[in-house]
Scaffold this motif. Structure first.
Motif, PDB file in Angstrom:
ATOM      1  N   GLY A  55      38.522   9.149 -32.742  1.00 34.79           N
ATOM      2  CA  GLY A  55      38.485  10.299 -31.849  1.00 34.79           C
ATOM      3  C   GLY A  55      38.203  11.613 -32.558  1.00 34.79           C
ATOM      4  N   ARG A  56      38.244  11.587 -33.886  1.00 36.18           N
ATOM      5  CA  ARG A  56      37.907  12.809 -34.628  1.00 36.18           C
ATOM      6  C   ARG A  56      36.451  13.155 -34.376  1.00 36.18           C
ATOM      7  NH1 ARG A  56      37.996  13.749 -41.208  1.00 36.18           N
ATOM      8  NH2 ARG A  56      37.331  15.922 -41.137  1.00 36.18           N
ATOM      9  N   SER A  57      36.179  14.442 -34.128  1.00 37.47           N
ATOM     10  CA  SER A  57      34.837  14.829 -33.721  1.00 37.47           C
ATOM     11  C   SER A  57      34.373  16.093 -34.429  1.00 37.47           C
ATOM     12  CB  SER A  57      34.801  15.040 -32.204  1.00 37.47           C
ATOM     13  OG  SER A  57      35.722  16.044 -31.833  1.00 37.47           O
ATOM     14  N   THR A  58      33.086  16.338 -34.343  1.00 40.58           N
ATOM     15  CA  THR A  58      32.502  17.556 -34.881  1.00 40.58           C
ATOM     16  C   THR A  58      31.369  17.996 -33.969  1.00 40.58           C
ATOM     17  OG1 THR A  58      31.599  18.605 -36.866  1.00 40.58           O
ATOM     18  CG2 THR A  58      30.794  16.403 -36.362  1.00 40.58           C
ATOM     19  N   TYR A  59      31.077  19.275 -33.952  1.00 41.52           N
ATOM     20  CA  TYR A  59      30.112  19.847 -33.035  1.00 41.52           C
ATOM     21  C   TYR A  59      29.150  20.787 -33.752  1.00 41.52           C
ATOM     22  CZ  TYR A  59      33.347  18.304 -29.402  1.00 41.52           C
ATOM     23  OH  TYR A  59      34.143  17.545 -28.595  1.00 41.52           O
ATOM     24  N   ASN A  60      28.004  20.988 -33.106  1.00 42.53           N
ATOM     25  CA  ASN A  60      27.095  22.037 -33.521  1.00 42.53           C
ATOM     26  C   ASN A  60      27.698  23.338 -33.001  1.00 42.53           C
ATOM     27  OD1 ASN A  60      25.069  23.981 -33.647  1.00 42.53           O
ATOM     28  ND2 ASN A  60      23.457  22.475 -33.381  1.00 42.53           N
ATOM     29  N   SER A  61      28.414  24.014 -33.880  1.00 42.75           N
ATOM     30  CA  SER A  61      29.198  25.163 -33.445  1.00 42.75           C
ATOM     31  C   SER A  61      28.345  26.261 -32.836  1.00 42.75           C
ATOM     32  CB  SER A  61      29.986  25.727 -34.629  1.00 42.75           C
ATOM     33  OG  SER A  61      30.875  24.777 -35.127  1.00 42.75           O
ATOM     34  N   ASP A  62      27.187  26.479 -33.422  1.00 45.15           N
ATOM     35  CA  ASP A  62      26.379  27.597 -32.949  1.00 45.15           C
ATOM     36  C   ASP A  62      25.925  27.411 -31.519  1.00 45.15           C
ATOM     37  OD1 ASP A  62      24.724  28.078 -36.166  1.00 45.15           O
ATOM     38  OD2 ASP A  62      26.668  28.767 -35.397  1.00 45.15           O
ATOM     39  N   SER A  63      25.657  26.168 -31.169  1.00 41.51           N
ATOM     40  CA  SER A  63      25.018  25.946 -29.874  1.00 41.51           C
ATOM     41  C   SER A  63      25.970  25.551 -28.760  1.00 41.51           C
ATOM     42  CB  SER A  63      23.954  24.852 -30.020  1.00 41.51           C
ATOM     43  OG  SER A  63      22.963  25.232 -30.936  1.00 41.51           O
ATOM     44  N   VAL A  64      26.940  24.686 -29.097  1.00 42.48           N
ATOM     45  CA  VAL A  64      27.652  24.048 -27.994  1.00 42.48           C
ATOM     46  C   VAL A  64      29.166  24.096 -28.056  1.00 42.48           C
ATOM     47  CG1 VAL A  64      25.704  22.469 -27.760  1.00 42.48           C
ATOM     48  CG2 VAL A  64      27.722  21.737 -29.041  1.00 42.48           C
ATOM     49  N   LYS A  65      29.718  24.470 -29.207  1.00 40.65           N
ATOM     50  CA  LYS A  65      31.172  24.390 -29.308  1.00 40.65           C
ATOM     51  C   LYS A  65      31.822  25.289 -28.276  1.00 40.65           C
ATOM     52  CE  LYS A  65      34.844  23.947 -32.685  1.00 40.65           C
ATOM     53  NZ  LYS A  65      35.220  24.023 -34.106  1.00 40.65           N
ATOM     54  N   GLY A  66      32.827  24.737 -27.634  1.00 40.42           N
ATOM     55  CA  GLY A  66      33.506  25.476 -26.573  1.00 40.42           C
ATOM     56  C   GLY A  66      32.976  25.151 -25.188  1.00 40.42           C
ATOM     57  N   ARG A  67      31.773  24.564 -25.141  1.00 40.72           N
ATOM     58  CA  ARG A  67      31.201  24.199 -23.842  1.00 40.72           C
ATOM     59  C   ARG A  67      31.039  22.690 -23.689  1.00 40.72           C
ATOM     60  NH1 ARG A  67      26.146  25.577 -22.652  1.00 40.72           N
ATOM     61  NH2 ARG A  67      25.427  25.654 -24.826  1.00 40.72           N
TER      62      ARG A  67
END
Length: 124
Positions: A55-67
């Motif tokens: 379940g550990r995850s990572t995101y493209n912070s610039d584009s999508v994190k938070g959404r």
């Protein structure tokens, strides 16, 4: 034969939500990092998010994190991408991918298997 099949794309308006699904078969799903990438017309393929079996995850912070939120249900061999507050710049073909290593990676070259993609179009 490994198959990754995406679904859930479509045409929505800015501010709407969509949930993409990717069902895997022919592979030990729990052993794979699952990722989402996207490619807009005329642009390179872009990392969106990835998740380990834990379940550990990572995101493209610039584009999508938070959404966007990535999740998986290992018992169903399925990974999801919940997309909220969609913007026109999110318009792209979204691809699901599987990586046999245990390290979360944003590099598309590290992924072993790919789905056929699902189109997401966000109108302004």
């Amino acid at each position: 034969q490994v198959q990754l099949v995406e679904s859930g794309g479509g045409l929505v308006q800015a501010g709407d939500s969509l949930t993409l699904s990717c069902a895997g078969s022919g592979l030990p799903f729990n052993n794979y990092v699952m990722g989402w990438f996207r490619q807009a017309p005329g642009k390179e393929r872009e990392f969106v998010a990835a998740i380990r079996w834990t379940g550990r995850s990572t995101y493209n912070s610039d584009s999508v994190k938070g959404r966007f939120t990535i999740s998986r249900v290992n018992a169903k061999n399925t990974v999801y991408l919940q997309m909220n507050n969609l913007k026109p710049e999110d318009t792209a073909i979204y691809y699901c991918a599987a990586d046999a290593t245990t390290t979360l990676t944003t590099r598309s070259q590290e992924y072993d298997y790919w789905g056929q993609g699902t189109q997401v179009t966000v109108s302004s």
